[in-house]
Scaffold this motif. Structure first.
Motif, PDB file in Angstrom:
ATOM      1  N   PHE A 119       0.813  -1.214   0.000  1.00 31.18           N
ATOM      2  CA  PHE A 119       0.000   0.000   0.000  1.00 31.18           C
ATOM      3  C   PHE A 119       0.849   1.267   0.000  1.00 31.18           C
ATOM      4  N   ASP A 120       2.036   1.211   0.590  1.00 36.90           N
ATOM      5  CA  ASP A 120       2.945   2.356   0.519  1.00 36.90           C
ATOM      6  C   ASP A 120       3.358   2.610  -0.928  1.00 36.90           C
ATOM      7  N   GLU A 121       3.623   1.536  -1.643  1.00 36.09           N
ATOM      8  CA  GLU A 121       4.036   1.668  -3.047  1.00 36.09           C
ATOM      9  C   GLU A 121       2.872   2.142  -3.918  1.00 36.09           C
ATOM     10  N   ILE A 122       1.693   1.644  -3.662  1.00 36.36           N
ATOM     11  CA  ILE A 122       0.519   2.079  -4.430  1.00 36.36           C
ATOM     12  C   ILE A 122       0.262   3.562  -4.197  1.00 36.36           C
ATOM     13  N   ARG A 123       0.334   3.988  -2.940  1.00 37.19           N
ATOM     14  CA  ARG A 123       0.149   5.419  -2.638  1.00 37.19           C
ATOM     15  C   ARG A 123       1.213   6.272  -3.313  1.00 37.19           C
ATOM     16  N   ARG A 124       2.451   5.790  -3.315  1.00 33.50           N
ATOM     17  CA  ARG A 124       3.539   6.533  -3.962  1.00 33.50           C
ATOM     18  C   ARG A 124       3.255   6.718  -5.451  1.00 33.50           C
ATOM     19  N   ILE A 125       2.812   5.662  -6.102  1.00 32.58           N
ATOM     20  CA  ILE A 125       2.519   5.736  -7.541  1.00 32.58           C
ATOM     21  C   ILE A 125       1.351   6.676  -7.806  1.00 32.58           C
ATOM     22  N   LEU A 126       0.305   6.577  -6.994  1.00 32.50           N
ATOM     23  CA  LEU A 126      -0.849   7.454  -7.183  1.00 32.50           C
ATOM     24  C   LEU A 126      -0.471   8.922  -6.987  1.00 32.50           C
ATOM     25  N   ARG A 127       0.397   9.184  -6.038  1.00 31.70           N
ATOM     26  CA  ARG A 127       0.819  10.569  -5.795  1.00 31.70           C
ATOM     27  C   ARG A 127       1.711  11.077  -6.908  1.00 31.70           C
ATOM     28  N   LEU A 128       2.552  10.199  -7.470  1.00 34.30           N
ATOM     29  CA  LEU A 128       3.362  10.594  -8.618  1.00 34.30           C
ATOM     30  C   LEU A 128       2.482  10.974  -9.807  1.00 34.30           C
ATOM     31  N   LYS A 129       1.365  10.275  -9.936  1.00 28.83           N
ATOM     32  CA  LYS A 129       0.433  10.552 -11.028  1.00 28.83           C
ATOM     33  C   LYS A 129      -0.528  11.684 -10.682  1.00 28.83           C
ATOM     34  N   TYR A 169      -2.971  11.890  -8.450  1.00 31.87           N
ATOM     35  CA  TYR A 169      -4.365  11.561  -8.173  1.00 31.87           C
ATOM     36  C   TYR A 169      -4.780  12.271  -6.891  1.00 31.87           C
ATOM     37  N   SER A 170      -6.063  12.558  -6.754  1.00 29.60           N
ATOM     38  CA  SER A 170      -6.552  13.232  -5.556  1.00 29.60           C
ATOM     39  C   SER A 170      -6.509  12.276  -4.365  1.00 29.60           C
ATOM     40  N   LEU A 171      -6.529  12.848  -3.171  1.00 30.19           N
ATOM     41  CA  LEU A 171      -6.524  12.058  -1.950  1.00 30.19           C
ATOM     42  C   LEU A 171      -7.773  11.169  -1.887  1.00 30.19           C
ATOM     43  N   TYR A 172      -8.906  11.700  -2.331  1.00 33.40           N
ATOM     44  CA  TYR A 172     -10.142  10.920  -2.349  1.00 33.40           C
ATOM     45  C   TYR A 172      -9.981   9.696  -3.254  1.00 33.40           C
ATOM     46  N   THR A 173      -9.383   9.867  -4.425  1.00 34.51           N
ATOM     47  CA  THR A 173      -9.166   8.756  -5.357  1.00 34.51           C
ATOM     48  C   THR A 173      -8.201   7.748  -4.759  1.00 34.51           C
ATOM     49  N   GLU A 174      -7.148   8.245  -4.114  1.00 26.48           N
ATOM     50  CA  GLU A 174      -6.182   7.356  -3.466  1.00 26.48           C
ATOM     51  C   GLU A 174      -6.869   6.485  -2.421  1.00 26.48           C
ATOM     52  N   ARG A 175      -7.703   7.090  -1.606  1.00 32.32           N
ATOM     53  CA  ARG A 175      -8.422   6.334  -0.581  1.00 32.32           C
ATOM     54  C   ARG A 175      -9.380   5.325  -1.201  1.00 32.32           C
ATOM     55  N   ALA A 176     -10.057   5.719  -2.252  1.00 33.17           N
ATOM     56  CA  ALA A 176     -10.991   4.809  -2.924  1.00 33.17           C
ATOM     57  C   ALA A 176     -10.246   3.618  -3.522  1.00 33.17           C
ATOM     58  N   TYR A 177      -9.138   3.880  -4.230  1.00 31.69           N
ATOM     59  CA  TYR A 177      -8.383   2.801  -4.869  1.00 31.69           C
ATOM     60  C   TYR A 177      -7.785   1.850  -3.837  1.00 31.69           C
ATOM     61  N   THR A 178      -7.195   2.382  -2.774  1.00 28.88           N
ATOM     62  CA  THR A 178      -6.625   1.501  -1.765  1.00 28.88           C
ATOM     63  C   THR A 178      -7.721   0.711  -1.055  1.00 28.88           C
TER      64      THR A 178
END
Length: 91
Positions: A30-40, A42-51
């Motif tokens: 999940f740390d890696e997924i969050r890192r990738i989403l932030r590099l792209k 994505y909004s915090l809401y989207t990050e929470r939804a995807y995780t």
């Protein structure tokens, strides 16, 4: 509802977690997924939804790591969401 895991980007993210692991310390999924989403960016809401969706997929798959799972498990999870959870295919 498509059964191709690649269209959702999940398999690409999980594959990205594994690539290049030899030259850097191991990171938690999940740390890696969050890192990738932030590099792209994505909004915090989207990050929470995807995780959240990924967490639900892992729990529904018997707490196995997504690298161990394939298209059949993803298809079963998505079908279960559509049929039992009454989630729209577009979601």
């Amino acid at each position: 509802m498509s059964t191709d895991a690649g269209c959702y980007g999940i398999s690409r993210w999980i594959g990205g977690v594994a690539s290049g692991a030899a030259d850097r310390p191991a990171r938690r999924l999940f740390d890696e997924i969050r890192r990738i989403l932030r590099l792209k960016r994505y909004s915090l809401y989207t990050e929470r939804a995807y995780t959240g969706w990924i967490r639900r997929f892992i729990l529904a798959s018997g707490r196995r790591h997504p690298r161990e799972l394939g298209a059949a498990e993803l298809e079963a999870f998505l079908s279960g969401l559509a049929v039992q959870g009454r989630v729209a295919a577009s979601t």
